[in-house]
Write a protein that holds these residues in place. Structure first.
Motif: not given
Length: 278
Positions: A193-214
């Motif tokens: 209930p307190n954990v949210d895991v989301r995935v940015v899909p490869l498909a579709g137009r992107k709004h930003d760049f995944p530069n690095h982990a943080f």
């Protein structure tokens, strides 16, 4: 206030409290030698160091807020991975465990690997074993420490939000069978209930760049992973930049049943490819 002035100010606060350095160091979970170096300006304290010292001294909330603002304004630290490794990777995991015990919200963006808090033992071991300079004993102790750290996920007083990119689910840094088991683990933890895991899909137009982990812990500090070092950012203006970047990726990521279906689909692909190799 610069870093050396901050150390002197901490010593003044401790002396005013009447507490001995040994007692404050013990309460702050650091050596007396480290506290002494901070107080004399020989060692620059991190924002987390300042937080722990102030808590051990027992200052008022107003005084703590004033000093923490000063600490965050001057603190951007880079610690080379080789130094972290030399000090002990398992010790670094225990330090993170202590930090996460005090926070209430963790937001993590990872475009490369499954986040450490979500990794299976097999995935951890496979990733760590890529480093030929790590002994088997170091790998074992680090895996054990990280597994212990993962217990914080079951503390429902804390909220965990993870955003990963779809390549994380497919990047065969580990054998397909290990990755398939890892995806099952992700799906399972995402149901907490307190954990949210989301995935940015490869498909579709992107709004930003995944530069690095943080990683953002509360709104106080950001840890950035680069090739050569771990960078800790605590200036509120810089932290806000990472919060905005995380929020942008989270808005465009799959969540809930949609992300679970993607996890299961990729896992099934891995299982089929494994069967085809036999």
């Amino acid at each position: 206030m610069n870093r050396s002035e901050l150390g002197v100010a901490l010593r003044v606060l401790r002396n005013a409290s009447g507490k001995a350095g040994k007692a404050v160091a013990r309460g702050a979970v650091m050596s007396q030698s480290k506290l002494s170096k901070i107080e004399t300006g020989k060692l620059s304290p991190s924002a987390d160091d300042v937080d722990r010292i102030l808590t051990a001294i027992g200052v008022s909330d107003d005084v703590k807020a004033e000093y923490m603002n000063a600490a965050r304004a001057v603190a951007t630290e880079a610690t080379a991975w080789r130094l972290i490794q030399r000090a002990g990777l398992h010790k670094a995991q225990r330090q993170l465990q202590a930090v996460e015990a005090r926070m209430s919200l963790l937001r993590l963006f990872q475009p490369v690997l499954v986040p450490g808090l979500l990794q299976t033992p097999e995935y951890m071991r496979a990733v760590l074993s890529r480093h030929e300079d790590l002994s088997e004993e170091t790998v074992r102790r680090t895996v054990a420490a990280r597994l212990e750290r993962q217990e914080v996920l079951y503390d429902e007083t804390k909220t965990f939000r993870f955003v990963i990119t779809e390549p994380v689910l497919r990047w065969l840094i580990v054998p397909p069978v290990v990755l398939a088991g890892q995806l099952d683990r992700l799906a399972s933890l995402s149901r907490l209930p307190n954990v949210d895991v989301r995935v940015v899909p490869l498909a579709g137009r992107k709004h930003d760049f995944p530069n690095h982990a943080f990683v953002i812990r509360d709104d106080r500090a950001v840890t950035v992973e680069t090739v050569h070092a771990e960078v800790v950012v605590t200036d509120p203006r810089d932290v806000a930049l990472y919060v905005a970047k995380f929020s942008g990726f989270a808005r465009h990521a799959m969540g809930g049943d949609e992300s679970t279906r993607l996890l299961e689909s990729v896992r099934d692909e891995l299982s089929r490819s494994r069967e085809g190799d036999q």
